[in-house]
Design a protein around this motif. Sequence first.
Motif, PDB file in Angstrom:
ATOM      1  N   ILE A 105       0.862  -1.084   0.085  1.00  0.00           N
ATOM      2  CA  ILE A 105       0.126  -0.210  -0.109  1.00  0.00           C
ATOM      3  C   ILE A 105       0.436   1.728   0.388  1.00  0.00           C
ATOM      4  CG2 ILE A 105      -1.530   1.440   1.220  1.00  0.00           C
ATOM      5  CD1 ILE A 105      -2.746  -1.139   2.339  1.00  0.00           C
ATOM      6  N   THR A 106       1.777   1.007   0.536  1.00  0.00           N
ATOM      7  CA  THR A 106       2.621   2.499   0.851  1.00  0.00           C
ATOM      8  C   THR A 106       3.497   2.403  -0.253  1.00  0.00           C
ATOM      9  OG1 THR A 106       3.203   2.270   3.269  1.00  0.00           O
ATOM     10  CG2 THR A 106       5.054   3.219   1.831  1.00  0.00           C
ATOM     11  N   TYR A 109       0.577   3.624  -2.843  1.00  0.00           N
ATOM     12  CA  TYR A 109      -0.026   4.750  -2.721  1.00  0.00           C
ATOM     13  C   TYR A 109      -0.633   6.550  -3.326  1.00  0.00           C
ATOM     14  CZ  TYR A 109      -2.232   8.530   1.532  1.00  0.00           C
ATOM     15  OH  TYR A 109      -2.908   8.867   2.019  1.00  0.00           O
ATOM     16  N   ASP A 110       0.829   6.795  -3.509  1.00  0.00           N
ATOM     17  CA  ASP A 110       1.322   8.181  -4.252  1.00  0.00           C
ATOM     18  C   ASP A 110       0.588   8.057  -5.876  1.00  0.00           C
ATOM     19  OD1 ASP A 110       1.962   9.704  -2.488  1.00  0.00           O
ATOM     20  OD2 ASP A 110       4.335   8.855  -2.835  1.00  0.00           O
ATOM     21  N   SER A 175      -3.587   5.072   5.740  1.00  0.00           N
ATOM     22  CA  SER A 175      -3.390   5.532   4.305  1.00  0.00           C
ATOM     23  C   SER A 175      -4.946   6.232   3.875  1.00  0.00           C
ATOM     24  CB  SER A 175      -3.519   4.035   4.100  1.00  0.00           C
ATOM     25  OG  SER A 175      -2.388   3.466   4.819  1.00  0.00           O
ATOM     26  N   SER A 209     -10.249   4.021  -0.753  1.00  0.00           N
ATOM     27  CA  SER A 209      -9.581   4.795  -0.078  1.00  0.00           C
ATOM     28  C   SER A 209     -10.825   6.405   0.504  1.00  0.00           C
ATOM     29  CB  SER A 209      -8.903   5.528  -1.298  1.00  0.00           C
ATOM     30  OG  SER A 209      -7.470   4.602  -1.236  1.00  0.00           O
TER      31      SER A 209
END
Length: 263
Positions: A105-106, A109-110, A175, A209
């Motif tokens: 996920i990290t 994420y962007d 997140s 999200s």
Amino acid sequence: GLVETHNNKSFSSPLCNYKIYHNFRNQNEKSRRLFGGISVMVRRSISAGVAPLPITNSNFMWFRLDKNYFSLNRDLYICFLHIPPENSTYSIKEGDQFECLINDITNMYDKGDIALFGDFNARVAVDVDFIPNDNCSKFMPDEHYIEDVPCTTRESQDQVRCNRGKSLIDLCIQSRLRILNGRTLGDFSGKFTAHCSLGSSVIDYIIGSESISHRFLCMKVHDFQRSISNHCLLSCILSVDFDEQVNSETTKLFPLPLRYKWT
């Protein structure tokens, strides 16, 4: 998306209108049983906008929904997953798969928005997955800090929270992910998703999200079918905008058998 398929070889889908993708866990040479396994079917009429990502873990399958194809603000990264129980032999040997999910996920994420579907083996009760009153801080605001958007509270038929559940809530807060179970049209009560001889629980989730939570029009925990699985089917409707290319050919159907003989 089907998780825990307990298979280790590809099989042809009888649904000709779908493209099928597999991710099988390597079998332990000393074990006669098969564990894990994920299979995902994508309707061919939308497959041009859905791209599978390279597989790096036997418990996750990531797909990218193209923002241009589906008229989204950002690409949507969808993960079908099964996380083994926290104290299982697999987790002890291979490491905590929840930590692996956090790393994925990290990395995503962007790049775009995120949606997670599957069995987390985590019980979160009704803990909040956002920071309450985040916009009411008494401290001087940081110009780089993005306030957490208030969200409706959740309901759940499962009132138990475990350690993995606390980790899942922390992940959602960090997140900016929101759990759909218990707060979305079709499942305002947070229905049980898994049933066994020891009782019932909520361990299967649809999570998205915060920025796309409004696009989930509804979600549903379907009725328990004991003869098929000890987990219920979860489904949702995601609002997108595209022209679907529909095949006019009629799918050949076969009569439903009176009973199944399992092998």
